[in-house]
Design a protein around this motif. Structure first.
Motif, mmCIF file in Angstrom:
data_model
loop_
_atom_site.group_PDB
_atom_site.id
_atom_site.type_symbol
_atom_site.label_atom_id
_atom_site.label_comp_id
_atom_site.label_asym_id
_atom_site.label_seq_id
_atom_site.Cartn_x
_atom_site.Cartn_y
_atom_site.Cartn_z
ATOM 1 N N PRO A 179 0.898 -1.045 -0.080
ATOM 2 C CA PRO A 179 -0.070 -0.202 0.065
ATOM 3 C C PRO A 179 0.906 1.263 -0.113
ATOM 4 O O PRO A 179 0.365 2.269 -0.537
ATOM 5 C CB PRO A 179 -0.901 -0.103 1.259
ATOM 6 C CG PRO A 179 -0.739 -1.729 1.514
ATOM 7 C CD PRO A 179 0.467 -2.111 1.123
ATOM 8 N N TYR A 180 1.946 1.180 1.019
ATOM 9 C CA TYR A 180 2.705 2.286 0.712
ATOM 10 C C TYR A 180 3.401 2.725 -0.623
ATOM 11 O O TYR A 180 3.661 3.690 -1.076
ATOM 12 C CB TYR A 180 3.824 2.338 1.834
ATOM 13 C CG TYR A 180 5.231 3.355 1.934
ATOM 14 C CD1 TYR A 180 4.909 4.204 2.358
ATOM 15 C CD2 TYR A 180 6.204 3.193 1.064
ATOM 16 C CE1 TYR A 180 5.696 5.414 2.396
ATOM 17 C CE2 TYR A 180 7.232 4.100 1.093
ATOM 18 C CZ TYR A 180 6.867 5.344 1.778
ATOM 19 O OH TYR A 180 7.651 6.524 1.657
ATOM 20 N N ALA A 181 4.047 1.444 -1.241
ATOM 21 C CA ALA A 181 4.432 1.419 -2.961
ATOM 22 C C ALA A 181 3.428 2.072 -3.576
ATOM 23 O O ALA A 181 4.008 2.922 -4.247
ATOM 24 C CB ALA A 181 4.908 0.198 -3.021
ATOM 25 N N GLY A 182 2.109 1.836 -3.480
ATOM 26 C CA GLY A 182 1.134 2.249 -4.640
ATOM 27 C C GLY A 182 1.012 3.645 -4.434
ATOM 28 O O GLY A 182 1.099 4.489 -5.242
ATOM 29 N N SER A 183 0.965 4.284 -3.185
ATOM 30 C CA SER A 183 1.000 5.772 -2.829
ATOM 31 C C SER A 183 2.281 6.448 -3.396
ATOM 32 O O SER A 183 2.132 7.203 -3.996
ATOM 33 C CB SER A 183 0.796 5.909 -1.187
ATOM 34 O OG SER A 183 -0.395 5.461 -0.952
ATOM 35 N N THR A 190 4.072 -3.907 -8.067
ATOM 36 C CA THR A 190 3.206 -2.820 -7.977
ATOM 37 C C THR A 190 3.565 -1.629 -9.324
ATOM 38 O O THR A 190 2.733 -1.262 -10.041
ATOM 39 C CB THR A 190 3.107 -1.957 -6.884
ATOM 40 O OG1 THR A 190 2.860 -2.656 -5.783
ATOM 41 C CG2 THR A 190 2.186 -0.983 -6.940
ATOM 42 N N CYS A 191 5.024 -1.354 -9.442
ATOM 43 C CA CYS A 191 5.363 -0.300 -10.332
ATOM 44 C C CYS A 191 5.120 -0.864 -11.805
ATOM 45 O O CYS A 191 4.485 -0.239 -12.716
ATOM 46 C CB CYS A 191 6.768 -0.142 -10.128
ATOM 47 S SG CYS A 191 7.418 1.499 -11.179
ATOM 48 N N ARG A 192 5.551 -2.214 -12.035
ATOM 49 C CA ARG A 192 5.405 -2.816 -13.259
ATOM 50 C C ARG A 192 3.977 -2.804 -13.633
ATOM 51 O O ARG A 192 3.513 -2.657 -15.068
ATOM 52 C CB ARG A 192 6.067 -4.254 -13.302
ATOM 53 C CG ARG A 192 7.446 -4.090 -13.787
ATOM 54 C CD ARG A 192 8.078 -5.565 -14.025
ATOM 55 N NE ARG A 192 8.152 -6.298 -12.736
ATOM 56 C CZ ARG A 192 7.835 -7.505 -12.585
ATOM 57 N NH1 ARG A 192 7.688 -8.039 -13.455
ATOM 58 N NH2 ARG A 192 8.375 -8.228 -11.477
ATOM 59 N N ILE A 244 -3.838 -1.187 -7.440
ATOM 60 C CA ILE A 244 -2.958 -2.231 -7.862
ATOM 61 C C ILE A 244 -2.105 -2.813 -6.597
ATOM 62 O O ILE A 244 -1.944 -4.022 -6.368
ATOM 63 C CB ILE A 244 -2.098 -1.840 -9.239
ATOM 64 C CG1 ILE A 244 -3.001 -1.781 -10.343
ATOM 65 C CG2 ILE A 244 -1.089 -2.996 -9.234
ATOM 66 C CD1 ILE A 244 -2.240 -1.362 -11.506
ATOM 67 N N SER A 245 -1.742 -1.672 -6.015
ATOM 68 C CA SER A 245 -1.021 -2.190 -4.719
ATOM 69 C C SER A 245 -1.796 -3.139 -3.556
ATOM 70 O O SER A 245 -1.133 -4.028 -3.022
ATOM 71 C CB SER A 245 -0.496 -0.737 -4.019
ATOM 72 O OG SER A 245 -1.469 -0.036 -3.150
ATOM 73 N N TYR A 246 -2.955 -2.772 -3.792
ATOM 74 C CA TYR A 246 -3.859 -3.714 -2.815
ATOM 75 C C TYR A 246 -4.054 -5.233 -3.391
ATOM 76 O O TYR A 246 -4.075 -6.062 -2.596
ATOM 77 C CB TYR A 246 -5.246 -2.983 -2.524
ATOM 78 C CG TYR A 246 -5.060 -1.797 -1.262
ATOM 79 C CD1 TYR A 246 -5.165 -2.419 -0.007
ATOM 80 C CD2 TYR A 246 -4.962 -0.690 -1.518
ATOM 81 C CE1 TYR A 246 -5.222 -1.577 1.105
ATOM 82 C CE2 TYR A 246 -4.873 0.190 -0.483
ATOM 83 C CZ TYR A 246 -4.978 -0.210 0.752
ATOM 84 O OH TYR A 246 -4.692 0.753 1.838
ATOM 85 N N TYR A 247 -3.861 -5.145 -4.547
ATOM 86 C CA TYR A 247 -4.033 -6.395 -5.339
ATOM 87 C C TYR A 247 -2.848 -7.038 -5.056
ATOM 88 O O TYR A 247 -2.726 -8.136 -4.735
ATOM 89 C CB TYR A 247 -4.341 -6.145 -6.838
ATOM 90 C CG TYR A 247 -3.845 -7.322 -7.608
ATOM 91 C CD1 TYR A 247 -4.640 -8.603 -7.843
ATOM 92 C CD2 TYR A 247 -2.686 -7.481 -8.283
ATOM 93 C CE1 TYR A 247 -4.260 -9.581 -8.519
ATOM 94 C CE2 TYR A 247 -2.510 -8.671 -9.000
ATOM 95 C CZ TYR A 247 -3.269 -9.543 -8.962
ATOM 96 O OH TYR A 247 -2.991 -10.720 -9.960
ATOM 97 N N VAL A 248 -1.572 -6.425 -4.869
ATOM 98 C CA VAL A 248 -0.270 -7.059 -4.900
ATOM 99 C C VAL A 248 -0.300 -7.426 -3.473
ATOM 100 O O VAL A 248 0.405 -8.656 -3.112
ATOM 101 C CB VAL A 248 0.785 -6.091 -5.353
ATOM 102 C CG1 VAL A 248 2.208 -6.625 -4.880
ATOM 103 C CG2 VAL A 248 0.859 -5.810 -6.851
ATOM 104 N N MET A 249 -0.759 -6.762 -2.545
ATOM 105 C CA MET A 249 -0.590 -6.939 -1.276
ATOM 106 C C MET A 249 -1.382 -8.345 -0.736
ATOM 107 O O MET A 249 -0.973 -9.193 -0.339
ATOM 108 C CB MET A 249 -1.196 -5.951 -0.377
ATOM 109 C CG MET A 249 -1.223 -6.169 1.107
ATOM 110 S SD MET A 249 -1.927 -4.809 2.174
ATOM 111 C CE MET A 249 -3.803 -5.119 1.683
ATOM 112 N N ALA A 250 -2.624 -8.131 -1.594
ATOM 113 C CA ALA A 250 -3.481 -9.287 -1.340
ATOM 114 C C ALA A 250 -2.830 -10.671 -1.939
ATOM 115 O O ALA A 250 -3.111 -11.999 -1.648
ATOM 116 C CB ALA A 250 -5.015 -9.054 -1.723
#
Length: 409
Positions: free
Chosen positions: A61-65, A120-122, A344-350
């Protein structure tokens, strides 16, 4: 099927990542085999999986922000350079036969921290590489096809190298594979528009991202679905070295067959998704794929002969790939632009964040009750989650229909 390759930036990204991911899977296969060869411990296999992915749970989530606030192309370049350095350190460690398990675990943790930002970035950069947004689902599916072809080729190559040249060549191969991906990234010409964020702190944006996801019932239900699958179902793969070595009395080559069988099933699913004309049937595909995944694991768990086990492994790869890719496609095509990185970051987290906890759980379950029962339980949970997801979506759809009818009256 290959229409999104007409865009030069996506083409360069596709070719560079194709080579790099083969190296990644070579290293992943070699690490799993090396750790189990040195320790003979299912729990240690689970621990390695845990430390390599747990940063995604804590940092995504931090990465997404962060990615929503900065140039994601430059962030991707930085993560790829650091990943290359980590691969080089691991290659040197194994080349000089310094088999230090705590150090291997520490390097796996470092890679996990990098991946929390890199993945997340990709994923969020994909939309920038495809000019016609109607081609975005095709680009996501092609990206998944490429990833799963690497999943076939990487373990297959690793199996040959492990049996002939030795483990160190797998790690060196991964280090070298970063050269083409960095070259391709530097050849790309992207006009990244960074959206203004005013004086908001990154923590305020984290809260906004959570409110946005939780307020959209379709997005949140898809993320919950992938979270359950990643916690209880996808970690079954952690036990495949045990299936190969102990249950089917094989070697590193046998283990690579299991990985390659799953990769082959994944490619079939990815090719199907790449040929879709639109993203409309994505929800239905998610449900069917999740059911296939659960049933195939139950069948795999009690397979007594190797060819049958490999067939069900391939079917599980098909179900897993179709489930994860369809959920990813849904989120990328439905999230609003200013929230895409955070969605997307929440998707990656989950997805990636729950797998390490699941790896520990299934490692403990296999240690206590045996690997067959552990994989069977994973399949049963996956099937039950699918049934509950269908029940929820049906109930939610009826409520929406009733609300619309009431508004019309």
């Amino acid at each position: 099927m290959f229409r999104s390759l007409k865009y030069r930036n996506f083409q360069l990204f596709f070719y560079g990542q194709s080579i790099s991911l083969i190296g990644t899977w070579m290293q992943k296969t070699a690490v799993s085999w090396l750790v189990y060869r040195l320790t003979d411990s299912a729990m240690m296999l689970g621990l390695v999986g845990f430390v390599s992915l747990i940063p995604s749970l804590l940092l995504s989530p931090y990465a997404g922000s962060l990615i929503d606030r900065h140039n994601r192309y430059k962030i991707l370049l930085i993560t790829q350079v650091i990943s290359m350095l980590q691969a080089g350190a691991l290659a040197l460690l194994i080349f000089f036969k310094f088999y230090n398990i705590p150090l291997i675990i520490a390097l796996s943790l470092i890679q996990g921290i990098i991946n929390a930002f890199d993945v997340t970035c990709r994923q969020s950069l994909m939309v920038e590489m495809v000019e016609d947004k109607d081609d975005l689902p095709n680009a996501i599916a092609l990206n998944s096809t490429m990833a799963n072809l690497a999943r076939i080729m990487g373990p297959a190559i690793a199996g040959v190298i492990l049996s002939t040249l030795g483990e160190d060549f797998c790690f060196i191969g991964n280090f070298v594979s970063y050269i083409p991906v960095l070259t391709c990234l530097m050849m790309m010409k992207l006009n990244i528009r960074v959206l203004p964020h005013g004086q908001k702190s990154i923590w305020t944006e984290l809260e906004e991202g959570f409110r946005y996801i939780s307020g959209d019932k379709d997005l949140s239900s898809m993320i919950v679905m992938i979270g359950i699958s990643s916690l209880f179902v996808i970690p079954f793969n952690t036990l495949m070295p045990i299936f190969a070595k102990d249950l089917f009395h094989g070697d590193a080559g046998t283990f690579s067959w299991f990985e390659s069988a799953a990769g082959l099933g994944s490619v079939v699913a990815a090719m199907y998704l790449a040929n879709l004309k639109s993203a409309k049937p994505i929800m239905k595909i998610t449900i069917i794929a999740s059911a296939i995944f659960g049933v195939s694991l139950m069948l795999l768990s009690w397979s007594g002969i190797l060819p049958l086990a490999l067939a069900f492994m391939g079917l599980s790869g098909l179900g897993m790939m179709a489930q994860t890719s369809s959920i990813n496609t849904y989120i990328q095509t439905h999230a609003i632009p200013e929230m895409r990185g955070r969605a997307i970051s929440y998707y990656v987290m989950a997805y990636q964040g729950m797998i390490p906890i699941g790896s520990l759980l299934i490692g403990w379950t296999a240690h206590a009750f045996g690997p067959r029962l552990a994989v069977c339980l994973s399949g049963m949970i996956g099937l039950l989650a699918t049934i509950l997801f269908v029940f929820y979506k049906t109930k939610f759809s009826r409520r929406q229909a009733a609300a619309l009818l009431l508004n019309h009256k």
